[in-house]
Enzyme design. Structure first.
Site, PDB file in Angstrom:
ATOM      1  CG  HIS A 175       3.398   3.735   8.670  1.00 17.43           C
ATOM      2  ND1 HIS A 175       3.705   4.579   7.956  1.00 17.43           N
ATOM      3  CD2 HIS A 175       3.081   2.749   8.375  1.00 17.43           C
ATOM      4  CE1 HIS A 175       3.164   4.092   6.631  1.00 17.43           C
ATOM      5  NE2 HIS A 175       2.691   2.774   6.825  1.00 17.43           N
ATOM      6  NE  ARG A 208      -1.611  -2.404   2.920  1.00 17.50           N
ATOM      7  CZ  ARG A 208      -1.745  -3.541   2.401  1.00 17.50           C
ATOM      8  NH1 ARG A 208      -2.829  -3.810   1.647  1.00 17.50           N
ATOM      9  NH2 ARG A 208      -0.610  -4.452   2.558  1.00 17.50           N
ATOM     10  CB  THR A 209       3.231   2.489   2.286  1.00 18.16           C
ATOM     11  OG1 THR A 209       2.736   1.987   3.395  1.00 18.16           O
ATOM     12  CG2 THR A 209       3.921   3.989   2.524  1.00 18.16           C
ATOM     13  NE  ARG A 268       6.815   0.772   4.965  1.00 17.20           N
ATOM     14  CZ  ARG A 268       5.666   0.200   4.897  1.00 17.20           C
ATOM     15  NH1 ARG A 268       5.694  -0.951   4.558  1.00 17.20           N
ATOM     16  NH2 ARG A 268       4.948   0.634   5.097  1.00 17.20           N
ATOM     17  CE  LYS A 273      27.129  -2.806  -5.263  1.00 20.83           C
ATOM     18  NZ  LYS A 273      27.305  -1.674  -6.322  1.00 20.83           N
TER      19      LYS A 273
HETATM   20  N1   CP Z   1      -0.447  -0.190   5.933  1.00 24.27           N
HETATM   21  C1   CP Z   1       0.953  -0.448   5.368  1.00 24.27           C
HETATM   22  O1   CP Z   1       1.821   0.418   5.743  1.00 24.27           O
HETATM   23  O2   CP Z   1       0.830  -1.184   4.292  1.00 24.27           O
HETATM   24  P1   CP Z   1       2.153  -1.742   3.579  1.00 24.27           P
HETATM   25  O3   CP Z   1       3.052  -2.384   4.552  1.00 24.27           O
HETATM   26  O4   CP Z   1       1.710  -2.679   2.419  1.00 24.27           O
HETATM   27  O5   CP Z   1       2.762  -0.524   2.795  1.00 24.27           O
END
Ligand code: CP
Length: 307
Positions: free
Chosen positions: A133, A55-56, A105, A84
């Site tokens: 998040h 999603r993100t 991320r 590396k």
């Molecule tokens: N909600 C969320 O962060 O989903 P993903 O891990 O699929 O990005």
């Protein structure tokens, strides 16, 4: 207010700024495509995902492209020079030359902060380990506002992995700015971290801890389910012991308020039975869809396209 700003922690975003992001998302959602398709026409977004995502990553990329921007990035860190031994700092010193904003991320808590300190370009935290998040939380708040007509004064239960689940850490802090009552449902080994509970107590936020979903179902406006975060358990046996501890079933919803909504940041494993999906309470797929306007708002604001 936002141009050039990094989005690293929900703690650093004021109530007024949250409202501005949510209002911008609403305007963008209602705006015809012809009016917004060139908003970020000259901009490039880098998406650096050192942990899996559906999603993100895809919603950031879709949000950027639908506003006319371009996206560079990778979905698999194994194909980058991080494999590396290149540090986050050095990676960002390169990527800042290639992009106008960076979404990152990373499995390590604090990695997004390190990234933001390495560049003057806006960095957006798409999840750093079990820490935060913040953009998921803005989507959650947008969804809560859309379904309940308000955020202030609501009762919100968070269920499942409250220790390793970064979305609930950000959400609890965000809701503390809106005078909400919080209900934490988790087994002993997955309780909300002490530092978050201390922060809530200091702010005078009303919260209570429970063992079972059924104890809170009739009390709440939002039931926020979470996945048990298998990948963050140091001991796989501990995961085995709790992996199916909460499974929300249709029959458990009998005493829910008619307006109650079930949210989940997704992905789901087994914590919500599929027969819940067809009830009027289920709202997690609409919540995921809200990722587009909310992330469009964040990108437009930090890139200065909307003031
Ligand atoms: N909600 C969320 O962060 O989903 P993903 O891990 O699929 O990005």
């Amino acid at each position: 207010m936002f141009a050039g700003k990094s989005i690293i922690s929900i703690n650093e975003i004021s109530e007024l700024e949250i409202i501005k992001i949510l209002e911008t998302a609403k305007k963008l959602e209602e705006m015809p495509d012809s009016k917004k398709e060139k908003l970020l026409a000259d901009k490039v977004l880098a998406t650096l995902f050192f942990e899996p995502s559906t999603r993100t990553r895809l919603s950031f990329e879709s949000a950027m492209k639908r506003l006319g921007g371009k996206v560079i990035g990778f979905a698999d860190p194994k194909v980058t020079s991080a494999s590396k031994g290149e540090t986050v700092h050095d990676t960002i010193k390169m990527v800042e030359n290639y992009a106008d904003a960076i979404v990152i991320r990373h499995p390590l808590e604090g990695a997004a902060r390190v990234a933001s300190e390495a560049t003057a370009k806006p960095v957006i935290n798409a999840g750093d380990g079990a820490n935060q998040h913040p953009t998921q939380t803005l989507i959650d708040l947008y969804t809560i506002k859309k379904t309940q007509g308000k955020i202030s004064g609501l009762s919100v239960a968070m269920v499942g992995d409250l220790k390793y689940g970064r979305t609930v850490h950000s959400l609890a802090v965000a809701l503390s700015k809106f005078n909400c009552s919080l209900y934490f449902v988790a087994p002993e080994i997955l309780k909300m971290p002490l530092h978050i509970k201390a922060e809530l107590a200091e702010k005078g936020v009303e919260f209570a801890e429970y063992d079972e979903i059924i104890d809170v179902i009739d009390k709440v406006d939002i039931l926020y389910m979470t996945r048990i975060q298998k990948e963050r358990f140091p001991d796989p046996l501990d995961y085995e012991n709790v992996k199916s501890i909460y499974i929300l079933k249709k029959e458990m919803l009998k005493k829910a308020k008619p307006t109650m909504k079930i949210l989940h940041p997704l992905p789901r494993v087994n914590e919500i039975d599929m027969d819940v999906d067809s009830t009027p309470y289920a709202h997690y797929f609409q919540q995921a869809a809200n990722g587009i306007p909310v992330r469009q708002a964040i990108l437009s604001l930090v890139l200065g396209a909307i003031k």
